[in-house]
Design a protein around this motif. Structure first.
Motif, PDB file in Angstrom:
ATOM      1  N   THR A 282      54.788 -22.915 -32.733  1.00 12.34           N
ATOM      2  CA  THR A 282      53.412 -23.361 -32.506  1.00 12.34           C
ATOM      3  C   THR A 282      53.259 -23.997 -31.129  1.00 12.34           C
ATOM      4  O   THR A 282      54.238 -24.482 -30.537  1.00 12.34           O
ATOM      5  N   VAL A 283      52.037 -24.013 -30.644  1.00  9.52           N
ATOM      6  CA  VAL A 283      51.718 -24.659 -29.370  1.00  9.52           C
ATOM      7  C   VAL A 283      52.033 -26.146 -29.455  1.00  9.52           C
ATOM      8  O   VAL A 283      52.557 -26.739 -28.509  1.00  9.52           O
ATOM      9  N   GLY A 284      51.739 -26.741 -30.595  1.00 11.52           N
ATOM     10  CA  GLY A 284      52.022 -28.166 -30.790  1.00 11.52           C
ATOM     11  C   GLY A 284      53.494 -28.483 -30.631  1.00 11.52           C
ATOM     12  O   GLY A 284      53.853 -29.537 -30.095  1.00 11.52           O
TER      13      GLY A 284
ATOM     14  N   THR B 286      51.340 -20.421 -19.992  1.00 15.13           N
ATOM     15  CA  THR B 286      50.729 -21.576 -20.650  1.00 15.13           C
ATOM     16  C   THR B 286      51.634 -21.984 -21.815  1.00 15.13           C
ATOM     17  O   THR B 286      52.526 -21.235 -22.211  1.00 15.13           O
ATOM     18  N   GLN B 287      51.370 -23.158 -22.356  1.00 12.69           N
ATOM     19  CA  GLN B 287      52.118 -23.573 -23.543  1.00 12.69           C
ATOM     20  C   GLN B 287      51.901 -22.571 -24.672  1.00 12.69           C
ATOM     21  O   GLN B 287      52.822 -22.251 -25.415  1.00 12.69           O
ATOM     22  N   GLU B 288      50.690 -22.071 -24.782  1.00 10.58           N
ATOM     23  CA  GLU B 288      50.375 -21.103 -25.827  1.00 10.58           C
ATOM     24  C   GLU B 288      51.177 -19.818 -25.654  1.00 10.58           C
ATOM     25  O   GLU B 288      51.708 -19.267 -26.622  1.00 10.58           O
ATOM     26  N   GLU B 289      51.275 -19.332 -24.425  1.00 13.33           N
ATOM     27  CA  GLU B 289      52.035 -18.102 -24.173  1.00 13.33           C
ATOM     28  C   GLU B 289      53.522 -18.293 -24.475  1.00 13.33           C
ATOM     29  O   GLU B 289      54.152 -17.423 -25.084  1.00 13.33           O
TER      30      GLU B 289
ATOM     31  N   ASN C 146      54.284 -28.469 -26.959  1.00 12.31           N
ATOM     32  CA  ASN C 146      53.704 -29.688 -26.395  1.00 12.31           C
ATOM     33  C   ASN C 146      54.562 -30.909 -26.705  1.00 12.31           C
ATOM     34  O   ASN C 146      54.840 -31.726 -25.824  1.00 12.31           O
TER      35      ASN C 146
ATOM     36  N   ARG D 135      58.529 -22.785 -18.428  1.00 15.81           N
ATOM     37  CA  ARG D 135      57.145 -22.337 -18.571  1.00 15.81           C
ATOM     38  C   ARG D 135      56.461 -22.229 -17.211  1.00 15.81           C
ATOM     39  O   ARG D 135      55.795 -21.231 -16.907  1.00 15.81           O
TER      40      ARG D 135
ATOM     41  N   ALA E 186      54.826 -20.517 -26.530  1.00 15.59           N
ATOM     42  CA  ALA E 186      54.939 -20.666 -27.982  1.00 15.59           C
ATOM     43  C   ALA E 186      54.938 -19.291 -28.654  1.00 15.59           C
ATOM     44  O   ALA E 186      55.755 -19.024 -29.542  1.00 15.59           O
ATOM     45  N   HIS E 187      54.044 -18.424 -28.225  1.00 19.26           N
ATOM     46  CA  HIS E 187      53.957 -17.078 -28.796  1.00 19.26           C
ATOM     47  C   HIS E 187      55.265 -16.312 -28.556  1.00 19.26           C
ATOM     48  O   HIS E 187      55.780 -15.651 -29.470  1.00 19.26           O
TER      49      HIS E 187
END
Length: 79
Positions: free
Chosen positions: A30-32, A19-22, A35, A13, A24-25
């Motif tokens: 999921t972002v969780g 980001t974690q969100e990117e 994480n 990453r 994950a997508h």
């Protein structure tokens, strides 16, 4: 390899400046989940590990390359 897997996910990453969100997508999770993987609370399943390695490979990243950045002692903090 729990610590190395969590550090590998984080290194991918960071290397890709995501980001974690990117991430994950991109992985369809999921972002969780990202994480929890990065913080070592859960390990990716075999299928998820294959997906992570495939994603890394598509971006020219390998565990050896990322882990070697810290001379074999883990992931470099500068990643």
């Amino acid at each position: 390899m729990p610590d190395q897997m969590s550090e590998f996910v984080r290194a991918i990453r960071r290397e890709l400046k995501m980001t974690q969100e990117e991430l994950a997508h991109q992985l369809g999770i999921t972002v969780g989940t990202v994480n929890r993987w990065e913080n070592g609370r859960f390990r990716p399943s075999k299928l998820a590990r294959a997906m992570i390695l495939d994603f890394a490979k598509k971006h020219g990243l390998t565990p050896e390359r990322l882990l070697a950045k810290d001379n074999g002692t883990g992931i470099a903090s500068a990643i």
